[in-house]
Structure formats: C-alpha cells, structure tokens
Write a protein that holds these residues in place. Structure first.
Motif, PDB file in Angstrom:
ATOM      1  N   GLN A   1       0.853  -1.193   0.000  1.00 31.15           N
ATOM      2  CA  GLN A   1       0.000   0.000   0.000  1.00 31.15           C
ATOM      3  C   GLN A   1       0.893   1.249   0.000  1.00 31.15           C
ATOM      4  OE1 GLN A   1      -2.194   0.865   3.615  1.00 31.15           O
ATOM      5  NE2 GLN A   1      -3.789   1.993   2.486  1.00 31.15           N
ATOM      6  N   CYS A   2       1.949   1.223   0.804  1.00 30.38           N
ATOM      7  CA  CYS A   2       2.890   2.350   0.806  1.00 30.38           C
ATOM      8  C   CYS A   2       3.495   2.514  -0.585  1.00 30.38           C
ATOM      9  CB  CYS A   2       3.999   2.123   1.827  1.00 30.38           C
ATOM     10  SG  CYS A   2       3.428   2.213   3.527  1.00 30.38           S
ATOM     11  N   ALA A   3       3.882   1.392  -1.199  1.00 28.27           N
ATOM     12  CA  ALA A   3       4.474   1.475  -2.541  1.00 28.27           C
ATOM     13  C   ALA A   3       3.491   2.145  -3.506  1.00 28.27           C
ATOM     14  CB  ALA A   3       4.857   0.080  -3.033  1.00 28.27           C
ATOM     15  N   ASP A   4       2.224   1.743  -3.430  1.00 31.43           N
ATOM     16  CA  ASP A   4       1.215   2.309  -4.336  1.00 31.43           C
ATOM     17  C   ASP A   4       1.015   3.802  -4.090  1.00 31.43           C
ATOM     18  OD1 ASP A   4       0.758  -0.080  -5.524  1.00 31.43           O
ATOM     19  OD2 ASP A   4      -1.049  -0.565  -4.359  1.00 31.43           O
ATOM     20  N   LEU A   5       0.990   4.174  -2.810  1.00 31.57           N
ATOM     21  CA  LEU A   5       0.616   5.559  -2.489  1.00 31.57           C
ATOM     22  C   LEU A   5       1.806   6.517  -2.442  1.00 31.57           C
ATOM     23  CD1 LEU A   5      -2.070   4.907   0.293  1.00 31.57           C
ATOM     24  CD2 LEU A   5      -2.444   5.462  -2.124  1.00 31.57           C
ATOM     25  N   LEU A   6       3.020   5.967  -2.393  1.00 34.84           N
ATOM     26  CA  LEU A   6       4.177   6.854  -2.180  1.00 34.84           C
ATOM     27  C   LEU A   6       5.198   6.830  -3.303  1.00 34.84           C
ATOM     28  CD1 LEU A   6       4.857   6.116   1.614  1.00 34.84           C
ATOM     29  CD2 LEU A   6       3.635   8.075   0.631  1.00 34.84           C
ATOM     30  N   SER A   7       5.005   5.946  -4.293  1.00 40.86           N
ATOM     31  CA  SER A   7       6.113   5.767  -5.241  1.00 40.86           C
ATOM     32  C   SER A   7       6.421   7.035  -6.036  1.00 40.86           C
ATOM     33  CB  SER A   7       5.868   4.582  -6.159  1.00 40.86           C
ATOM     34  OG  SER A   7       4.590   4.667  -6.680  1.00 40.86           O
ATOM     35  N   ASP A   8       5.459   7.926  -6.197  1.00 41.12           N
ATOM     36  CA  ASP A   8       5.786   9.179  -6.897  1.00 41.12           C
ATOM     37  C   ASP A   8       5.924  10.337  -5.903  1.00 41.12           C
ATOM     38  OD1 ASP A   8       3.184   9.201  -6.116  1.00 41.12           O
ATOM     39  OD2 ASP A   8       2.424  10.202  -7.918  1.00 41.12           O
ATOM     40  N   SER A   9       6.364  10.027  -4.686  1.00 39.34           N
ATOM     41  CA  SER A   9       6.496  11.081  -3.674  1.00 39.34           C
ATOM     42  C   SER A   9       7.926  11.112  -3.137  1.00 39.34           C
ATOM     43  CB  SER A   9       5.549  10.809  -2.500  1.00 39.34           C
ATOM     44  OG  SER A   9       6.118   9.833  -1.629  1.00 39.34           O
ATOM     45  N   ASP A  10       8.187  12.048  -2.226  1.00 32.70           N
ATOM     46  CA  ASP A  10       9.504  12.126  -1.588  1.00 32.70           C
ATOM     47  C   ASP A  10       9.563  11.313  -0.303  1.00 32.70           C
ATOM     48  OD1 ASP A  10      10.665  13.787  -3.464  1.00 32.70           O
ATOM     49  OD2 ASP A  10       9.834  15.585  -2.521  1.00 32.70           O
ATOM     50  N   ILE A  11       8.530  10.536  -0.040  1.00 33.21           N
ATOM     51  CA  ILE A  11       8.510   9.742   1.189  1.00 33.21           C
ATOM     52  C   ILE A  11       8.916   8.296   0.863  1.00 33.21           C
ATOM     53  CG2 ILE A  11       7.093   8.975   3.138  1.00 33.21           C
ATOM     54  CD1 ILE A  11       5.159  11.298   2.515  1.00 33.21           C
TER      55      ILE A  11
END
Ligand code: PGA
Length: 249
Positions: free
Chosen positions: A49-59
């Motif tokens: 879920q983190c991968a899905d929600l954060l992959s285009d972020s700086d987190i």
C-alpha cells in the motif's frame, strides 16, 4: 554534511483506511521542498500500500523487522528479499520491543543486519539502555556492545548504508525524553565507535534519536551535533505531529 532522516515507526498500528488518510495528509503537508529525508516503517501487510501511495512522492517506506533466514520453512517470517520486492528502502532491526518481547540478542541483530545489507536494504540498527542499566552507570557499555556486535560482522564499506538509532528504552512511549545533552553524549560515544571501523564513513553515518520525540522537543534534540534525525513512534501516527518534526529537521 549528513542529511537528516525522519523515520516513522508505526509499530503494530494502522489499517488500509487509516494509512491512506495518514499518507495523503503527509503528502499534502510535505510540499515539494523538504530538507530532510522522510521515511515511514509500516507493518508488512501494508508495504505494498505504501508502494502504491508513495512511489511518486519524496517519502520512502520500510519495514520494522526482517528474518535472519534467506528463505524456506520459517512459518510467519518475512525475508529481506521480500522486503526488497516491496521496494522498501530501509528496515528497522533490533528495536527494543523485538529485543524485549522476542528475545532478540545482539548476535541475531547483527545477522539480520547482514541479511538486510545483502538485499540492498539500509538497516536502521537500534541500540539503547534500560532505566536500570542507566541508573547503574551502564549506558555506554550497553550501547557499545549492541553496536559492536553489528560492526564485528559487516564490512567497513557497509557503513555507507548503515543507520543507527539510539533509543533509550525508558524513553520509548513513556513521554520521558532524554535531554538533548544526554542523547548527544551517547551519540558521540557511538560515533567514536563507528570511527574505529572507518573514520571517513563514520562521519557520514546517520545516528537517529528515538524515544518520545515530539513536535515540542524535536528542534532542540535535532540541533545537537551528532543527532541526525529521529525514529518516531507515537507521534508518527498523527500527520500534524510527524510533519512538525519533519519541519524541525
Ligand atoms: P515513541 O517510540 O516515539 O512512541 O517513544 C519510538 C520507537 O519506539 O521507535
């Protein structure tokens, strides 16, 4: 110059719904120019879920533990390669709750660190003394032994990927924080010990402080010369608090 790392340790908290709300608040609150590196360490079922929600972020995202085994008949275990498959960047190893409730000893923590490194994960190795040990004057001896077990098994150039977290056990989840001076003293001891492995790399290893770090004490802790970030438990579950700590870094 070491770039500070602010890492959230969610522990055994969260759900798909609450994670989504938290991560979306973090993304919205961070904006585009963040001075420090930001990481959330989620329970294993939520890593994708983190991968899905954060992959285009700086987190970045990471795990809270890893198996010492490579693969095979180890029911319930999660391997380093699996964490790498979930695109984790980091993994917490030897958290005091693993040491206290799961009997993890220094040698196991060291072997897990090797596994993480072998799979391209950056280990966040936790060290810290209990209240009893502090009151008996054993703080430095305890944290040194915990770190040394890891330094004894890794190659000197692995220091480039190593993160150390100093978490006094008596400060975790208790609202009691080490004073910035108390924490700095231990961080300096750890830095000196790292330098015996490799002077140049030791200067670049991030040493995080953890234990009731909150918006109202983060700034003074993070201002100390050898405190290079935080490992945040309780306050990482509230977007406003976590963001305030990120801003303090
Ligand atoms: P805390 O936890 O911030 O809730 O004290 C820190 C940790 O256990 O990593």
């Amino acid at each position: 110059m070491r770039r500070k790392l602010i890492a959230g340790n969610w522990k055994m908290n969260g759900s798909f719904a609450s994670n989504e709300a938290l991560l979306s608040d973090l993304r919205a609150g961070l904006g585009s120019d963040v001075a420090c590196e930001v990481l959330v360490c989620a329970p294993a079922p939520y890593l994708m879920q983190c991968a899905d929600l954060l992959s285009d972020s700086d987190i970045a995202w990471g795990a809270q533990d890893v198996s010492v085994h490579i693969s095979g008949a180890y029911t319930g275990e999660v391997s380093a390669a699996m964490l790498a498959d979930c695109s984790c960047s980091y993994v917490i190893i030897g958290h005091s709750e693993r040491r206290a409730y799961h009997g993890e000893l220094n040698e196991l923590v060291a072997q897990k660190t090797l596994r993480a490194l072998a799979s391209g994960l950056k280990p966040i190795v936790c060290v810290g003394e209990t209240l009893e040990q502090r009151e008996s004057g054993l703080t430095n001896a305890v944290v040194r032994a915990q770190l040394q077990a890891v330094l004894d098994v890794i190659e000197a150039d692995a220091l480039a990927d190593l993160v150390v977290a100093y978490e006094p056990v008596w400060a975790i989840g208790t609202g009691k924080t080490a004073t910035p001076q108390m924490a700095q003293e231990v961080h300096a001891v750890l830095r000196q010990q790292l330098a015996l492995k490799n002077v140049t790399s030791a200067a670049n290893v991030r040493i995080l402080y953890g234990g009731s770090m909150k918006p109202d004490n983060a700034q003074e802790l993070l201002a100390m010369p050898d405190i290079d970030g935080g490992l945040i438990g309780g306050a990482a579950l509230k977007a406003a608090d976590f963001l305030a700590i990120v801003r303090a870094a």
